[in-house]
Design a protein around this motif. Structure first.
Motif, PDB file in Angstrom:
ATOM      1  N   SER A  10       0.858  -1.182   0.000  1.00  0.00           N
ATOM      2  CA  SER A  10       0.000   0.000   0.000  1.00  0.00           C
ATOM      3  C   SER A  10       0.897   1.236   0.000  1.00  0.00           C
ATOM      4  N   VAL A  11       0.560   2.218  -0.843  1.00  0.00           N
ATOM      5  CA  VAL A  11       1.340   3.454  -0.891  1.00  0.00           C
ATOM      6  C   VAL A  11       0.403   4.656  -0.861  1.00  0.00           C
ATOM      7  N   PRO A  12       0.860   5.776  -0.284  1.00  0.00           N
ATOM      8  CA  PRO A  12       0.039   6.988  -0.300  1.00  0.00           C
ATOM      9  C   PRO A  12       0.037   7.612  -1.688  1.00  0.00           C
ATOM     10  N   VAL A  13      -1.106   8.160  -2.096  1.00  0.00           N
ATOM     11  CA  VAL A  13      -1.224   8.828  -3.395  1.00  0.00           C
ATOM     12  C   VAL A  13      -1.816  10.215  -3.202  1.00  0.00           C
ATOM     13  N   GLU A  14      -1.449  11.119  -4.104  1.00  0.00           N
ATOM     14  CA  GLU A  14      -1.909  12.505  -4.032  1.00  0.00           C
ATOM     15  C   GLU A  14      -3.115  12.726  -4.938  1.00  0.00           C
ATOM     16  N   ALA A  15      -3.965  13.652  -4.550  1.00  0.00           N
ATOM     17  CA  ALA A  15      -5.141  13.998  -5.355  1.00  0.00           C
ATOM     18  C   ALA A  15      -4.708  14.505  -6.725  1.00  0.00           C
ATOM     19  N   ASN A  16      -5.504  14.180  -7.743  1.00  0.00           N
ATOM     20  CA  ASN A  16      -5.324  14.677  -9.111  1.00  0.00           C
ATOM     21  C   ASN A  16      -3.945  14.368  -9.703  1.00  0.00           C
ATOM     22  N   ALA A  17      -3.383  13.228  -9.337  1.00  0.00           N
ATOM     23  CA  ALA A  17      -2.062  12.838  -9.834  1.00  0.00           C
ATOM     24  C   ALA A  17      -2.180  11.645 -10.776  1.00  0.00           C
ATOM     25  N   LEU A  18      -1.216  11.524 -11.683  1.00  0.00           N
ATOM     26  CA  LEU A  18      -1.101  10.373 -12.570  1.00  0.00           C
ATOM     27  C   LEU A  18       0.165   9.610 -12.195  1.00  0.00           C
ATOM     28  N   TYR A  19       0.024   8.292 -12.090  1.00  0.00           N
ATOM     29  CA  TYR A  19       1.159   7.446 -11.724  1.00  0.00           C
ATOM     30  C   TYR A  19       1.312   6.318 -12.731  1.00  0.00           C
ATOM     31  N   LYS A  20       2.560   5.962 -12.995  1.00  0.00           N
ATOM     32  CA  LYS A  20       2.890   4.734 -13.706  1.00  0.00           C
ATOM     33  C   LYS A  20       3.098   3.694 -12.604  1.00  0.00           C
TER      34      LYS A  20
END
Length: 160
Positions: free
Chosen positions: A45-55
């Motif tokens: 599990s990893v933290p993610v930011e709002a309105n971001a795109l990740y590979k």
């Protein structure tokens, strides 16, 4: 993702941290027995930011018998979408090769031995940040251990 640094702008740890990959790695194996109910992986599990795109890249070594099989999905903040996912397993008897919507279930037939799987794709986070988490279970409840092994990992790299 590129960084523009204007004259007088400070390069802070927070700005640098946005460029670093988010990586979660299992240091201990986790077991599910006689259950087809998804559980959150204790490490992936990893933290993610709002309105971001990740590979994203998911690498799991799992061990499940031929009756129980193995399935997984992702849990993420509301509004998250998954696109262009590809799935590959050391076990050639795959169920599916593409993950489309969040909540789509993917898995492999159990072989009763350690079997690696890889999944790659794009994660688009909606208006709220939170956690991007791997969930998994047996596909058919069976009184046997299904294990996700230590060394499995989840990596997200922000690019927009």
């Amino acid at each position: 993702m590129s960084i523009t640094i204007a004259s007088g702008m400070r390069l802070t740890p927070a700005r640098l941290n946005r460029l670093a990959p988010k990586v979660a790695r299992k240091t201990a194996s986790q077991v599910v027995n006689n259950s087809a109910t998804f559980v959150n992986d204790t490490a992936l599990s990893v933290p993610v930011e709002a309105n971001a795109l990740y590979k994203a890249h998911l690498y799991i070594v799992q061990n499940s018998n031929t009756t129980a099989d193995f399935k997984y999905q992702f849990s993420a903040p509301a509004g998250t979408t998954l696109t262009n996912w590809t799935f590959m397993s050391g076990n050639t008897a795959n169920w599916t090769t593409i993950i489309a919507p969040l909540g789509g279930v993917t898995g492999v037939n159990g072989i009763g031995a350690d079997s690696p799987l890889n999944a790659w794709g794009i994660v688009a986070i909606g208006a709220s940040g939170g956690s991007f988490t791997v969930q998994w279970a047996q596909n058919t409840p069976n009184v046997s251990d299904t294990t996700v092994k230590a060394g499995s990992f989840l990596e997200l790299l922000r690019f927009a």
